[in-house]
Design a protein around this motif. Structure first.
Motif, mmCIF file in Angstrom:
data_model
loop_
_atom_site.group_PDB
_atom_site.id
_atom_site.type_symbol
_atom_site.label_atom_id
_atom_site.label_comp_id
_atom_site.label_asym_id
_atom_site.label_seq_id
_atom_site.Cartn_x
_atom_site.Cartn_y
_atom_site.Cartn_z
ATOM 1 N N CYS A 60 0.820 -1.220 0.000
ATOM 2 C CA CYS A 60 0.000 0.000 0.000
ATOM 3 C C CYS A 60 0.848 1.261 0.000
ATOM 4 N N GLU A 61 2.068 1.185 0.483
ATOM 5 C CA GLU A 61 2.988 2.333 0.444
ATOM 6 C C GLU A 61 3.949 2.219 -0.738
ATOM 7 N N GLY A 62 3.648 1.323 -1.653
ATOM 8 C CA GLY A 62 4.554 1.028 -2.754
ATOM 9 C C GLY A 62 4.375 1.920 -3.959
ATOM 10 N N GLY A 63 5.146 1.612 -4.958
ATOM 11 C CA GLY A 63 5.136 2.358 -6.203
ATOM 12 C C GLY A 63 6.517 2.338 -6.815
ATOM 13 N N TYR A 64 6.824 3.357 -7.589
ATOM 14 C CA TYR A 64 8.089 3.432 -8.319
ATOM 15 C C TYR A 64 8.844 4.698 -7.971
ATOM 16 N N TRP A 65 10.166 4.568 -7.941
ATOM 17 C CA TRP A 65 11.099 5.680 -7.772
ATOM 18 C C TRP A 65 12.120 5.577 -8.893
ATOM 19 N N LEU A 66 12.857 6.649 -9.109
ATOM 20 C CA LEU A 66 13.982 6.576 -10.035
ATOM 21 C C LEU A 66 15.017 5.614 -9.470
ATOM 22 N N GLY A 67 15.654 4.870 -10.340
ATOM 23 C CA GLY A 67 16.693 3.934 -9.932
ATOM 24 C C GLY A 67 18.034 4.611 -9.717
ATOM 25 N N ARG A 68 18.189 5.782 -10.285
ATOM 26 C CA ARG A 68 19.400 6.602 -10.138
ATOM 27 C C ARG A 68 18.959 8.052 -10.064
ATOM 28 N N PRO A 69 19.852 8.946 -9.633
ATOM 29 C CA PRO A 69 19.492 10.369 -9.641
ATOM 30 C C PRO A 69 19.124 10.837 -11.060
ATOM 31 N N ALA A 70 18.189 11.767 -11.139
ATOM 32 C CA ALA A 70 17.698 12.261 -12.434
ATOM 33 C C ALA A 70 18.820 12.792 -13.322
ATOM 34 N N GLY A 71 19.833 13.386 -12.717
ATOM 35 C CA GLY A 71 20.948 13.923 -13.492
ATOM 36 C C GLY A 71 21.835 12.862 -14.106
ATOM 37 N N GLU A 72 21.665 11.613 -13.660
ATOM 38 C CA GLU A 72 22.472 10.506 -14.172
ATOM 39 C C GLU A 72 21.722 9.626 -15.171
ATOM 40 N N ILE A 73 20.480 9.962 -15.465
ATOM 41 C CA ILE A 73 19.683 9.204 -16.441
ATOM 42 C C ILE A 73 19.537 10.052 -17.693
ATOM 43 N N THR A 74 20.080 9.558 -18.793
ATOM 44 C CA THR A 74 20.000 10.298 -20.054
ATOM 45 C C THR A 74 18.902 9.728 -20.948
ATOM 46 N N LEU A 75 18.529 10.519 -21.935
ATOM 47 C CA LEU A 75 17.569 10.034 -22.924
ATOM 48 C C LEU A 75 18.114 8.813 -23.650
ATOM 49 N N LEU A 76 19.421 8.759 -23.835
ATOM 50 C CA LEU A 76 20.033 7.594 -24.470
ATOM 51 C C LEU A 76 19.807 6.349 -23.622
ATOM 52 N N ASP A 77 19.961 6.465 -22.303
ATOM 53 C CA ASP A 77 19.691 5.333 -21.407
ATOM 54 C C ASP A 77 18.253 4.847 -21.585
ATOM 55 N N ILE A 78 17.333 5.786 -21.675
ATOM 56 C CA ILE A 78 15.912 5.448 -21.765
ATOM 57 C C ILE A 78 15.607 4.755 -23.091
ATOM 58 N N VAL A 79 16.065 5.339 -24.186
ATOM 59 C CA VAL A 79 15.808 4.759 -25.509
ATOM 60 C C VAL A 79 16.398 3.357 -25.594
ATOM 61 N N ARG A 80 17.614 3.186 -25.125
ATOM 62 C CA ARG A 80 18.226 1.857 -25.176
ATOM 63 C C ARG A 80 17.509 0.864 -24.274
ATOM 64 N N ALA A 81 16.970 1.328 -23.154
ATOM 65 C CA ALA A 81 16.259 0.436 -22.239
ATOM 66 C C ALA A 81 14.975 -0.109 -22.862
ATOM 67 N N VAL A 82 14.252 0.722 -23.610
ATOM 68 C CA VAL A 82 12.958 0.279 -24.136
ATOM 69 C C VAL A 82 12.976 -0.107 -25.618
ATOM 70 N N ASP A 83 13.939 0.420 -26.380
ATOM 71 C CA ASP A 83 13.978 0.142 -27.815
ATOM 72 C C ASP A 83 15.197 -0.654 -28.263
ATOM 73 N N GLY A 84 16.233 -0.693 -27.437
ATOM 74 C CA GLY A 84 17.468 -1.357 -27.857
ATOM 75 C C GLY A 84 18.326 -0.406 -28.666
ATOM 76 N N GLU A 85 18.329 -0.563 -29.948
ATOM 77 C CA GLU A 85 19.099 0.296 -30.842
ATOM 78 C C GLU A 85 18.478 1.684 -30.937
ATOM 79 N N VAL A 86 19.313 2.688 -31.144
ATOM 80 C CA VAL A 86 18.805 4.045 -31.306
ATOM 81 C C VAL A 86 18.177 4.207 -32.690
ATOM 82 N N ILE A 87 18.889 3.766 -33.703
ATOM 83 C CA ILE A 87 18.385 3.846 -35.075
ATOM 84 C C ILE A 87 18.594 2.488 -35.735
ATOM 85 N N THR A 88 17.558 2.018 -36.389
ATOM 86 C CA THR A 88 17.654 0.788 -37.164
ATOM 87 C C THR A 88 17.148 1.066 -38.576
#
Length: 143
Positions: A60-88
């Motif tokens: 009941c007190e659960g949910g999601y938090w960032l796994g690292r500080p916001a300044g250490e997560i880049t858009l590249l990290d996000i794209v690679r996490a969900v899409d794999g390659e940046v451009i195919t």
């Protein structure tokens, strides 16, 4: 160029979490706030968790938090996490791409486009995308 819905939704969800680092947010709250389909977001958040970009707590007190500080997560990290390659190209990596004859120089151009995209995405953290003063500011404080 194509930006996937997964990459867009993942980034928007992480930006929501970056604004609320002191408390967990549920997928329902994020989906509602960002107008993202809940079922789709749930699967995207699962991929972000596997990549270490979010952490979760059940209950009941659960949910999601960032796994690292916001300044250490880049858009590249996000794209690679969900899409794999940046451009195919037709779903394939550009690494081994080779064309005969007059189109022989084209693969190098596609790889240059990919390198530019990687550099741009890698230079943008969640923190850099947030409005000034939004990091750590709760919704109640912002109102």
């Amino acid at each position: 160029m194509h930006i996937s819905a997964k990459a867009d939704y993942a980034t928007r969800a992480l930006l929501e979490l970056a604004c609320e680092p002191g408390r967990p947010l549920t997928c329902e709250a994020i989906a509602s706030s960002q107008d993202i389909p809940f079922r789709f977001l749930k699967s995207v958040v699962g991929e972000l968790r596997k990549a270490g970009l979010v952490r979760s707590q059940r209950g009941c007190e659960g949910g999601y938090w960032l796994g690292r500080p916001a300044g250490e997560i880049t858009l590249l990290d996000i794209v690679r996490a969900v899409d794999g390659e940046v451009i195919t190209l037709r779903g394939e990596s550009l690494g081994g791409l080779d064309y005969p004859g007059p189109a022989g120089g084209l693969p190098a151009l596609w790889r240059q486009v990919e390198a530019s995209a990687v550099a741009l995405l890698g230079g943008q953290s969640l923190t850099s995308l947030l409005p000034s003063g939004a990091l750590g500011q709760s919704r109640a404080d912002a109102a």
